[in-house]
Enzyme design. Sequence first.
Site, short mmCIF file in Angstrom:
data_model
loop_
_atom_site.label_atom_id
_atom_site.label_comp_id
_atom_site.label_asym_id
_atom_site.label_seq_id
_atom_site.Cartn_x
_atom_site.Cartn_y
_atom_site.Cartn_z
N ASP A 47 0.89 -1.28 -0.05
CA ASP A 47 -0.18 -0.02 -0.01
C ASP A 47 0.92 1.28 0.06
O ASP A 47 2.03 1.23 0.47
CB ASP A 47 -0.99 0.01 1.11
N ASP A 73 4.22 2.85 -3.47
CA ASP A 73 3.42 3.55 -4.36
C ASP A 73 3.38 2.89 -5.68
O ASP A 73 4.34 2.83 -6.34
CB ASP A 73 3.75 5.04 -4.39
N VAL A 74 2.29 2.45 -6.20
CA VAL A 74 2.21 1.69 -7.52
C VAL A 74 2.54 2.78 -8.61
O VAL A 74 2.61 2.23 -9.80
CB VAL A 74 1.03 0.92 -7.79
N TYR A 157 -11.54 9.13 -14.32
CA TYR A 157 -11.89 7.84 -13.49
C TYR A 157 -12.84 7.09 -14.59
O TYR A 157 -12.23 5.94 -14.63
CB TYR A 157 -12.77 8.20 -12.46
N LYS A 161 -10.78 3.26 -15.75
CA LYS A 161 -11.45 2.28 -15.49
C LYS A 161 -11.88 1.41 -16.76
O LYS A 161 -11.56 0.31 -16.68
CB LYS A 161 -12.68 2.22 -14.49
N THR A 191 -16.67 0.74 1.44
CA THR A 191 -15.33 0.90 1.96
C THR A 191 -14.91 2.23 2.49
O THR A 191 -15.87 3.18 2.22
CB THR A 191 -14.24 0.60 0.76
N1 NAD Z 1 -15.53 1.46 -3.08
C1 NAD Z 1 -16.30 1.28 -4.23
O1 NAD Z 1 -17.35 1.72 -4.38
C2 NAD Z 1 -15.45 0.77 -5.36
C3 NAD Z 1 -16.13 0.83 -6.51
C4 NAD Z 1 -15.69 0.30 -7.94
C5 NAD Z 1 -14.25 0.42 -7.73
N2 NAD Z 1 -13.45 0.36 -6.74
C6 NAD Z 1 -11.94 0.30 -6.96
O2 NAD Z 1 -11.51 -0.55 -5.90
C7 NAD Z 1 -10.25 -0.16 -5.53
C8 NAD Z 1 -10.21 -0.19 -4.18
O3 NAD Z 1 -11.00 0.76 -3.48
P1 NAD Z 1 -11.70 0.81 -2.06
O4 NAD Z 1 -13.01 1.35 -2.42
O5 NAD Z 1 -11.41 -0.35 -1.30
O6 NAD Z 1 -10.80 2.17 -1.63
P2 NAD Z 1 -9.86 2.38 -0.10
O7 NAD Z 1 -9.60 3.77 -0.13
O8 NAD Z 1 -10.55 1.75 0.98
O9 NAD Z 1 -8.52 1.47 -0.35
C9 NAD Z 1 -7.62 1.85 -1.48
C10 NAD Z 1 -6.34 1.52 -0.98
O10 NAD Z 1 -5.42 1.93 -1.97
C11 NAD Z 1 -4.35 2.70 -1.77
N3 NAD Z 1 -3.60 3.19 -2.71
C12 NAD Z 1 -4.40 4.32 -3.33
N4 NAD Z 1 -3.41 4.90 -4.44
C13 NAD Z 1 -2.20 3.86 -4.34
C14 NAD Z 1 -0.85 3.91 -5.04
N5 NAD Z 1 -0.64 4.76 -5.87
N6 NAD Z 1 -0.18 2.98 -4.71
C15 NAD Z 1 -0.53 1.91 -3.80
N7 NAD Z 1 -1.63 1.97 -2.89
C16 NAD Z 1 -2.37 2.89 -3.31
C17 NAD Z 1 -4.68 3.57 -0.41
O11 NAD Z 1 -3.70 4.04 0.59
C18 NAD Z 1 -5.89 2.46 0.16
O12 NAD Z 1 -5.17 1.92 1.31
C19 NAD Z 1 -9.89 1.16 -6.25
O13 NAD Z 1 -9.30 0.83 -7.53
C20 NAD Z 1 -11.42 1.75 -6.70
O14 NAD Z 1 -11.18 2.38 -7.57
C21 NAD Z 1 -14.05 0.77 -5.72
#
Ligand code: NAD
Length: 251
Positions: A47, A73-74, A157, A161, A191
């Site tokens: 992370d 950081d990816v 976004y 995606k 989340t």
């Molecule tokens: N929550 C939703 O409704 C939802 C819907 C569609 C897609 N998503 C996707 O699911 C994935 C996870 O989302 P989530 O809701 O669990 O979010 P979250 O914010 O709970 O967790 C995301 C994690 O990714 C980490 N992160 C962000 N940028 C980063 C980077 N550059 N390098 C490494 N780590 C990084 C953050 O520190 C965080 O811990 C994301 O790609 C998001 O776009 C989420």
Amino acid sequence: MSTPAVPAVHFGFTPGDVVLVTGAGSGIGRATAIRAAELGLSVAAWDLNGDTAAETAQTITAAGGTAIGLACDVGDADQIAAAFAETKKVGTIRHLANVAGPPSAIDLEFEQALVLCVGSMRRMVDVWLSDGAPDGASLVNIASVAGNVIGTNSDWYCASKAGIAGYTRHLAAYRSDEVRSNTVAPGMTDTPRLAGFAESEVGQRVLQRIPLGRMGSPDDIAWTVLFLLSPLAGYVNGAFLPVDGGWTVTQ
Ligand SMILES: NC(=O)c1ccc[n+]([C@@H]2O[C@H](COP(=O)([O-])OP(=O)(O)OC[C@H]3O[C@@H](n4cnc5c(N)ncnc54)[C@H](O)[C@@H]3O)[C@@H](O)[C@H]2O)c1
């Protein structure tokens, strides 16, 4: 009879193989990491936030599993290289869950966002497979229903995606000799980044259109990711799977 350390069903995973999960400090990534460990996999929890990555790893090791938590950081090539070097020490990285991605609510410059969101997944795959793919390698890239099935208000976004889904189809079509590749597209998932959204006016409107009548949980997404990564899904390649309670079929 004592409770087994892991569930009787392992989805066919080989215990001790490593799954690398990005974004594993929170939400979907954390759930994927924790459930993967319950299935007997060793976990590399990466992370941006090294503290939350370490917390995920600690949760796993406290339950008897194997995990390391790494700050990475990816979006940064050097950090990716360093984190891969550490992760390889744990074992064979046979599975990759590219979950990390910035929240749609933040303001990002369009071109930079595409490089960050799609380019980072490509880099992860290229670095992972650069030494040769392990037998049975599989990956899941997390996209979204946004940009693929519905349009939402953030341009970068939606575009990124959709780009992730397209890139994953490329992998499925042209690199299937190395890795089996699928996309999971979460809908509205409960989340930290969506905290309070369900109670908002827009959230209420969306909820009413979800046939299953609730937001998704991180586990809903995690189990789907793990099934697709597992040998049980050995003939699933190039799928785009919305996990959204049926929301998008009502659009
Ligand atoms: N929550 C939703 O409704 C939802 C819907 C569609 C897609 N998503 C996707 O699911 C994935 C996870 O989302 P989530 O809701 O669990 O979010 P979250 O914010 O709970 O967790 C995301 C994690 O990714 C980490 N992160 C962000 N940028 C980063 C980077 N550059 N390098 C490494 N780590 C990084 C953050 O520190 C965080 O811990 C994301 O790609 C998001 O776009 C989420």
